[in-house]
Motif scaffolding. Structure first.
Motif, short mmCIF file in Angstrom:
data_model
loop_
_atom_site.label_atom_id
_atom_site.label_comp_id
_atom_site.label_asym_id
_atom_site.label_seq_id
_atom_site.Cartn_x
_atom_site.Cartn_y
_atom_site.Cartn_z
N ALA A 12 0.83 -1.21 0.00
CA ALA A 12 0.00 0.00 0.00
C ALA A 12 0.86 1.26 0.00
O ALA A 12 0.58 2.22 -0.74
N LEU A 13 1.91 1.28 0.80
CA LEU A 13 2.79 2.45 0.83
C LEU A 13 3.52 2.62 -0.50
O LEU A 13 3.73 3.75 -0.96
N ASN A 14 3.88 1.51 -1.12
CA ASN A 14 4.53 1.58 -2.43
C ASN A 14 3.58 2.17 -3.47
O ASN A 14 3.97 3.04 -4.27
N ILE A 15 2.34 1.70 -3.46
CA ILE A 15 1.34 2.22 -4.41
C ILE A 15 1.05 3.69 -4.14
O ILE A 15 0.91 4.50 -5.06
N ALA A 16 0.98 4.07 -2.86
CA ALA A 16 0.63 5.44 -2.48
C ALA A 16 1.65 6.46 -2.99
O ALA A 16 1.32 7.64 -3.17
N LYS A 17 2.88 6.01 -3.23
CA LYS A 17 3.91 6.93 -3.75
C LYS A 17 3.49 7.54 -5.08
O LYS A 17 3.89 8.66 -5.40
N GLY A 18 2.70 6.82 -5.84
CA GLY A 18 2.26 7.32 -7.14
C GLY A 18 0.91 7.99 -7.12
O GLY A 18 0.36 8.33 -8.17
N GLU A 19 0.33 8.16 -5.93
CA GLU A 19 -0.99 8.76 -5.79
C GLU A 19 -0.90 9.95 -4.83
O GLU A 19 -1.13 9.84 -3.64
N ASP A 20 -0.55 11.11 -5.37
CA ASP A 20 -0.25 12.30 -4.55
C ASP A 20 -1.42 12.75 -3.69
O ASP A 20 -1.22 13.35 -2.62
N GLN A 21 -2.65 12.50 -4.14
CA GLN A 21 -3.82 13.00 -3.41
C GLN A 21 -4.21 12.14 -2.23
O GLN A 21 -5.12 12.49 -1.46
N ALA A 22 -3.54 11.01 -2.05
CA ALA A 22 -3.92 10.09 -0.98
C ALA A 22 -3.39 10.56 0.37
O ALA A 22 -2.29 11.09 0.48
N ASP A 23 -4.19 10.33 1.42
CA ASP A 23 -3.77 10.56 2.80
C ASP A 23 -3.00 9.32 3.24
O ASP A 23 -3.60 8.26 3.47
N VAL A 24 -1.69 9.43 3.36
CA VAL A 24 -0.84 8.28 3.65
C VAL A 24 -1.15 7.68 5.02
O VAL A 24 -1.02 6.47 5.22
N VAL A 25 -1.55 8.50 5.97
CA VAL A 25 -1.89 7.99 7.30
C VAL A 25 -3.12 7.07 7.21
O VAL A 25 -3.14 5.98 7.79
N ILE A 26 -4.13 7.50 6.47
CA ILE A 26 -5.32 6.66 6.28
C ILE A 26 -4.96 5.38 5.55
O ILE A 26 -5.43 4.29 5.90
N VAL A 27 -4.10 5.48 4.54
CA VAL A 27 -3.65 4.30 3.81
C VAL A 27 -2.95 3.33 4.77
O VAL A 27 -3.24 2.12 4.78
#
Length: 226
Positions: free
Chosen positions: A45-60
């Motif tokens: 999930a953290l790896n994928i989130a790197k490419g999704e700037d609008q995501a809240d990483v804490v929620i992820v």
């Protein structure tokens, strides 16, 4: 686990407390749905989130860690327990209402249930965690998890007389006792085309190809050809 996250110290502390809570809760879990599964989903999930700037990483991060806190398969099909546990834990940590709500929605909606059920909730964070969870269901790890669960349920490896069913309702999918090989056609081989993010789509393609190669070898050995 949090070394690469550029977050406020309080958020890092929350993620670490959550990981400790999940690790203890899943101590006796079945091998395919244990702490190591959760940890892989978290990393995916953290790896994928790197490419999704609008995501809240804490929620992820929280959603990934809590997504399987009480899998309904091991709780008599009750899908309410996981969300309740996630809510109680997050509230005990004084997490804001908006983040609690977002994380619990992930826990409620992340699972693949068969029958193409529709959900009225969507968020980029849910998509990321869902992709991460689905990636762990395919490829080499996915194959290992599938046969581990099949053994846990005492299912046949394969029975040529029992054909896979791809038109099951969600309830039929939940109650299926088909041989383990059927699960590839009823779920695993379908996941490549259900990824949301470009990162997951690229990883899924490689893992999907590996599963196809595995099945070719499996059938050849089953028939005594190799």
């Amino acid at each position: 686990m949090t070394e690469s996250l550029k977050l406020h110290k309080s958020d890092i502390a929350l993620i670490e407390k959550t990981s400790d809570y999940v690790k203890k809760t899943l101590l006796e879990a079945e091998g395919g749905h244990d702490w190591f599964h959760t940890l892989r989903v978290y990393k995916n999930a953290l790896n994928i989130a790197k490419g999704e700037d609008q995501a809240d990483v804490v929620i992820v991060a929280l959603g990934a860690l809590l997504h399987d806190i009480a899998d309904s398969k091991f709780n008599k099909g009750d899908e309410r327990i996981g969300p309740k546990l996630a809510t109680a834990f997050l509230q005990s940590q004084n997490v804001t209402f908006s983040r609690v709500e977002a994380v619990v929605k992930i826990v409620e909606n992340v699972s693949y249930r068969g029958g193409n059920p529709k959900s009225d909730y969507s968020s980029i964070e849910l998509q990321i965690v869902q992709d991460a969870d689905r990636l762990d269901a395919i490829g080499a790890i996915g194959i290992a998890r599938t046969f581990n669960y099949g053994g846990f349920k005492n299912r046949k490896l394969y029975d040529p007389a029992i054909a896979p069913k791809q038109d099951m309702t969600a309830e039929q999918y939940k109650k299926s006792e088909a041989p383990t090989i059927n699960h590839f056609y009823e779920k695993l081989l379908l996941l490549k085309d259900k990824m949301h993010t470009k990162t997951a789509q690229a990883i899924a393609l490689e893992r999907h190809t590996f599963m196809e190669t595995f099945l070719e070898q499996f059938y050849a050995e089953w028939e005594g050809k190799k």
